[in-house]
Scaffold this motif. Structure first.
Motif, mmCIF file in Angstrom:
data_model
loop_
_atom_site.group_PDB
_atom_site.id
_atom_site.type_symbol
_atom_site.label_atom_id
_atom_site.label_comp_id
_atom_site.label_asym_id
_atom_site.label_seq_id
_atom_site.Cartn_x
_atom_site.Cartn_y
_atom_site.Cartn_z
ATOM 1 N N LYS A 17 52.044 32.572 41.919
ATOM 2 C CA LYS A 17 51.092 32.737 43.019
ATOM 3 C C LYS A 17 50.843 34.200 43.347
ATOM 4 C CE LYS A 17 50.230 31.346 47.793
ATOM 5 N NZ LYS A 17 50.707 30.557 48.954
ATOM 6 N N HIS A 18 51.872 35.038 43.222
ATOM 7 C CA HIS A 18 51.773 36.420 43.695
ATOM 8 C C HIS A 18 51.676 37.472 42.586
ATOM 9 C CE1 HIS A 18 52.418 35.761 47.983
ATOM 10 N NE2 HIS A 18 53.387 34.908 47.694
ATOM 11 N N LEU A 19 52.203 37.179 41.402
ATOM 12 C CA LEU A 19 52.461 38.228 40.417
ATOM 13 C C LEU A 19 51.223 39.019 40.021
ATOM 14 C CD1 LEU A 19 54.603 39.621 38.735
ATOM 15 C CD2 LEU A 19 54.251 37.906 36.952
ATOM 16 N N ALA A 20 50.133 38.358 39.732
ATOM 17 C CA ALA A 20 48.924 39.070 39.298
ATOM 18 C C ALA A 20 48.419 40.024 40.379
ATOM 19 C CB ALA A 20 47.829 38.079 38.914
ATOM 20 N N LYS A 27 48.753 48.492 37.666
ATOM 21 C CA LYS A 27 48.573 48.427 36.208
ATOM 22 C C LYS A 27 47.855 49.638 35.620
ATOM 23 C CE LYS A 27 44.199 45.887 36.411
ATOM 24 N NZ LYS A 27 43.448 44.700 35.974
ATOM 25 N N ASP A 28 46.989 50.283 36.400
ATOM 26 C CA ASP A 28 46.146 51.355 35.856
ATOM 27 C C ASP A 28 46.772 52.737 35.945
ATOM 28 O OD1 ASP A 28 44.103 49.532 35.238
ATOM 29 O OD2 ASP A 28 43.275 49.664 37.263
ATOM 30 N N TRP A 29 47.921 52.872 36.584
ATOM 31 C CA TRP A 29 48.446 54.227 36.790
ATOM 32 C C TRP A 29 49.943 54.374 36.525
ATOM 33 C CZ3 TRP A 29 51.791 54.361 41.054
ATOM 34 C CH2 TRP A 29 51.647 53.310 41.988
ATOM 35 N N VAL A 30 50.581 53.344 35.977
ATOM 36 C CA VAL A 30 51.986 53.485 35.578
ATOM 37 C C VAL A 30 52.086 53.430 34.055
ATOM 38 C CG1 VAL A 30 52.819 52.474 37.736
ATOM 39 C CG2 VAL A 30 52.471 50.999 35.734
ATOM 40 N N GLN A 50 50.161 39.178 30.345
ATOM 41 C CA GLN A 50 48.812 39.745 30.396
ATOM 42 C C GLN A 50 48.859 41.219 30.806
ATOM 43 O OE1 GLN A 50 46.207 37.306 32.848
ATOM 44 N NE2 GLN A 50 47.156 35.428 32.068
ATOM 45 N N TYR A 51 49.990 41.641 31.359
ATOM 46 C CA TYR A 51 50.117 43.013 31.856
ATOM 47 C C TYR A 51 51.124 43.848 31.085
ATOM 48 C CZ TYR A 51 47.618 41.249 35.953
ATOM 49 O OH TYR A 51 46.677 40.693 36.778
ATOM 50 N N THR A 52 52.061 43.191 30.395
ATOM 51 C CA THR A 52 53.116 43.944 29.722
ATOM 52 C C THR A 52 53.740 43.121 28.608
ATOM 53 O OG1 THR A 52 55.223 45.106 30.044
ATOM 54 C CG2 THR A 52 54.866 43.131 31.377
ATOM 55 N N ASP A 53 54.258 43.809 27.602
ATOM 56 C CA ASP A 53 55.035 43.122 26.561
ATOM 57 C C ASP A 53 56.533 43.296 26.821
ATOM 58 O OD1 ASP A 53 55.256 45.806 26.026
ATOM 59 O OD2 ASP A 53 54.748 45.647 23.891
ATOM 60 N N LYS A 54 56.858 43.960 27.915
ATOM 61 C CA LYS A 54 58.258 44.191 28.266
ATOM 62 C C LYS A 54 58.695 43.139 29.280
ATOM 63 C CE LYS A 54 58.119 49.008 26.938
ATOM 64 N NZ LYS A 54 58.371 50.418 27.300
ATOM 65 N N PHE A 55 58.730 41.915 28.801
ATOM 66 C CA PHE A 55 59.108 40.761 29.609
ATOM 67 C C PHE A 55 60.421 40.214 29.066
ATOM 68 C CE2 PHE A 55 59.293 36.228 30.447
ATOM 69 C CZ PHE A 55 58.967 36.156 31.787
#
Length: 257
Positions: A17-20, A27-30, A50-55
């Motif tokens: 519910k919250h993660l996105a 997402k655009d500055w780290v 959808q945001y990282t492959d470091k899961f």
């Protein structure tokens, strides 16, 4: 000279519910996003990827502090910013974070002021605000402590602590049911951690519970937060009573056997 790099790290479980909404604010500055999952059964992993492959996954839950310690081992950036999935970085806070990282002092920790909402309203009193928490630091400087719950960043001797500008918005409880469920889990974790280390009694539970209501609603001006302030103070009283009552019951039951 290369610019210092910055990671965002989260520990999560069932946060579809919250993660996105959280990750969209960073997402655009780290430089990297680290997510350590505790065994989600919803769409958390799909959203995270959808945001990282470091899961990563560690479903053998060791407590909040140790779980954060494990997550930090996956961080490769110079700095780490800790977030929870129900938090959002505001634009002013983003600017302050980037400025802090670019100045790159290796002996400094940074606090953010978290503004929390409950039941659709930001709570500006009740002991909830201001809510300064260390959330940004050089990755090699420190880490979270071993606490099972209410974990904190260890502050090495000689480090400087700075306050960042801007708010970290925190969306805690959407409903009373969600609040009660979450608090029930914390009550058990607290009692598990204190069992055998801390003494309690029925009167202790009563006194601590009543005192927590007075402290939150009167001393910390919870009445200025309106009806939601009263509800939160009442829930806090109940939670506090239950923590100490649970601890007393455990020791009482042992004595009776």
């Amino acid at each position: 000279m290369n610019q210092p790099t910055l990671a965002v790290a989260l520990i999560v479980k069932n946060e579809e519910k919250h993660l996105a909404d959280c990750l969209n604010t960073v997402k655009d500055w780290v430089d990297e996003i680290i997510i350590l999952d505790a065994g989600s059964t919803d769409r958390t992993e799909d959203i995270a990827r959808q945001y990282t492959d470091k899961f990563y996954v560690n479903s053998n839950w060791p407590g909040f502090g140790p779980q954060r310690q494990l997550a930090q081992t996956y961080v490769t950036s110079d700095y780490v910013l800790w977030l929870d999935a129900d938090e959002r970085v505001t634009s002013e806070l983003k600017s302050s974070i980037l400025e802090a990282v670019q100045t790159h002092p290796l002996d400094s920790l940074y606090k953010v002021d978290r503004l929390s909402s409950a039941f659709g309203q930001f709570i500006k009193h009740s002991g909830w605000s201001p809510d300064w928490l260390v959330r940004l630091y050089p990755t090699k400087l420190t880490q979270y402590n071993d606490a099972m719950v209410h974990e904190k960043v260890e502050e090495p001797r000689g480090t400087k602590i700075h306050k960042l500008q801007g708010k970290l918005h925190h969306y805690t409880y959407d409903s009373l049911h969600q609040c009660i469920n979450k608090n029930t889990k914390y009550i058990k974790i607290w009692a598990d951690d204190k069992e055998g280390k801390k003494k309690s009694s029925f009167s202790t539970a009563l006194v601590h519970g009543f005192a927590s209501f007075i402290k939150m609603y009167i001393i910390r001006l919870g009445f200025l937060d309106g009806k939601r302030g009263f509800i939160l103070a009442w829930l806090t009283m109940n939670n506090t009573f239950c923590k100490y009552a649970d601890l007393w019951l455990r020791s009482s039951n042992k004595d009776n056997h």
